[in-house]
Design an enzyme around this catalytic site. Sequence first.
Site, short mmCIF file in Angstrom:
data_model
loop_
_atom_site.label_atom_id
_atom_site.label_comp_id
_atom_site.label_asym_id
_atom_site.label_seq_id
_atom_site.Cartn_x
_atom_site.Cartn_y
_atom_site.Cartn_z
N THR A 47 -14.94 -6.36 3.85
CA THR A 47 -13.74 -6.63 3.49
C THR A 47 -12.51 -6.38 4.30
O THR A 47 -11.79 -7.18 4.89
CB THR A 47 -13.55 -6.86 2.00
OG1 THR A 47 -14.43 -7.51 1.42
CG2 THR A 47 -12.19 -7.66 1.70
N GLU A 48 -12.44 -5.00 4.38
CA GLU A 48 -11.27 -4.43 5.05
C GLU A 48 -11.22 -4.80 6.58
O GLU A 48 -10.28 -5.10 7.31
CB GLU A 48 -11.28 -2.95 4.74
CG GLU A 48 -10.59 -2.41 3.52
CD GLU A 48 -9.14 -3.16 3.34
OE1 GLU A 48 -8.49 -3.12 4.25
OE2 GLU A 48 -8.69 -2.94 2.16
N SER A 49 -12.65 -4.63 7.36
CA SER A 49 -12.35 -4.51 8.80
C SER A 49 -13.59 -5.20 9.51
O SER A 49 -13.84 -5.31 10.69
CB SER A 49 -12.70 -3.11 9.17
OG SER A 49 -13.98 -2.55 9.04
N ILE A 83 -7.99 -11.33 7.95
CA ILE A 83 -9.12 -10.56 8.83
C ILE A 83 -10.29 -11.58 9.04
O ILE A 83 -10.93 -11.99 8.01
CB ILE A 83 -9.61 -9.29 8.26
CG1 ILE A 83 -8.40 -8.42 8.38
CG2 ILE A 83 -10.63 -8.86 9.01
CD1 ILE A 83 -8.95 -6.94 7.43
N ARG A 113 0.96 -1.34 -0.17
CA ARG A 113 -0.10 -0.14 0.03
C ARG A 113 1.01 1.15 0.02
O ARG A 113 0.73 2.23 0.77
CB ARG A 113 -0.88 0.10 1.25
CG ARG A 113 -1.96 -1.11 1.09
CD ARG A 113 -2.84 -0.97 2.36
NE ARG A 113 -4.02 -2.21 1.95
CZ ARG A 113 -5.08 -2.39 2.48
NH1 ARG A 113 -5.72 -1.38 3.36
NH2 ARG A 113 -5.98 -3.34 2.29
#
Length: 460
Positions: free
Chosen positions: A311-313, A271, A56
């Site tokens: 999806t991220e968190s 995650i 990133r």
Amino acid sequence: MKKTAILFIIISIILCCCKSNHKQQEVPNIDLMQIQDSGRIVALTMYGSTSYFLYRGQPMGFEYELMEQLANSLNLQLIVKVARSQHEMVEMLERGEGDIIAYNLAITKEYKDSVLFCGDEHITHQVLVQRNGLGNKKPITDVTQLVGKEIYVEPGRYHDRLNNLNEELGGGIVIHPVNTDSLSTEDLIEQVAHGVIDYTICDNTLAKLNQTYYSNINIDLAVSFDQKSSWAVRKTSPLLAAYATRWHQLNIKTMAYKASTKRYFEVSKMIPHSPMLDLSKGIISPYDHLFKKYAKDINWDWRLLASLAYTESNFDTTAVSWAGARGLMQLMPGTAQRMGIPKGKEHYAEESVRAAVKYLGLTADQFKTIPDPQERVKFVLASYNAGSGHIIDAMALAEKYGKDKYKWDHNVEEFILLKGKEEYYNDPVCKYGYFHGEDTYRFVKDILSREAEYKDKIKN
């Protein structure tokens, strides 16, 4: 007379060449004092999952973080230069293009004649990668149990070791060398984890890192002798070597070192996600109002933004990833700051969504040459996960190998998967080096699939 003149010219040329070669072989006499006076230390490394990579847009890697800690201890600016091989790294060091090799260089007789090894003496060995609970069988605990087993392995030192082991056992191991154009060792580890194959071999350090991606793999069985490696400096830098060694002895007791070790070799990279929410009432999350408010800024469907957040968190505003990404939208600290999130408010839901949308918009501008808006979204999502540099590399590779660099499915996505292979990330068209692309490949598919499900359940 002519012969004498010609002989004289030949001798002169030879002498000039000898002088030139001698000059090229001179090793710069630069040690700790000169480095401190310069205000910076130049580290040489190679791209790799444990050494150095960009994630990133942020430089990462276990060896990179240790080098940062060393530079900080000397109050020096860290400069990183990347070589394509260990041999090239040593040559760059000897030419004075770097001060220290911040990479686990194999301690061999050849290199002992060229460099001073320093820092941590790292001991590695090759291990068998297998699944825990393979069917009804217990994991293999002795190399003799490999007889009759099929092992898939990348050509090179792993294949060589397996052949030697097979000879030591009197034969019987079924060895499958894989095509390196399509599969890397990390790909094979993933295949073991997913049950596609049963066994492969790799270094224990790489295996330990991959356990943080795949918790069901077993890496307990050593299949080779120990190999020593460490950092290195020029022979004209004994003070730097002594400092690096002493510094490491002290640094391994620090919180910074323990945090780096935990980040790369202990914390899961996955995650955890709860089961699909009950969408019958038309609600995806407590933050739907924020997705609806800000998605308009970039002409996205709010359900796509919601899918990205899930999806991220997993809609957890307090989430912190292994790499340090924070909050609902999991922005890296540097990105959050550039997008205007006040320090200390990374976990505020609205700040996170607002900043993420701003970042998505800027990323979309980078890919405005992609004519199809739906295709462009895939590139933006991939960049959100990997960083745009790796996606630009994958586009360049796609173009080089005759694929459509403006299409994601079956085109550019194939090359983000190949960014973990040395022959691809070291290709001259690539500028951003190694990347574990499997996560990005799945990331795009998962988000778009979940968005479709959200749209099916919620019509507005």
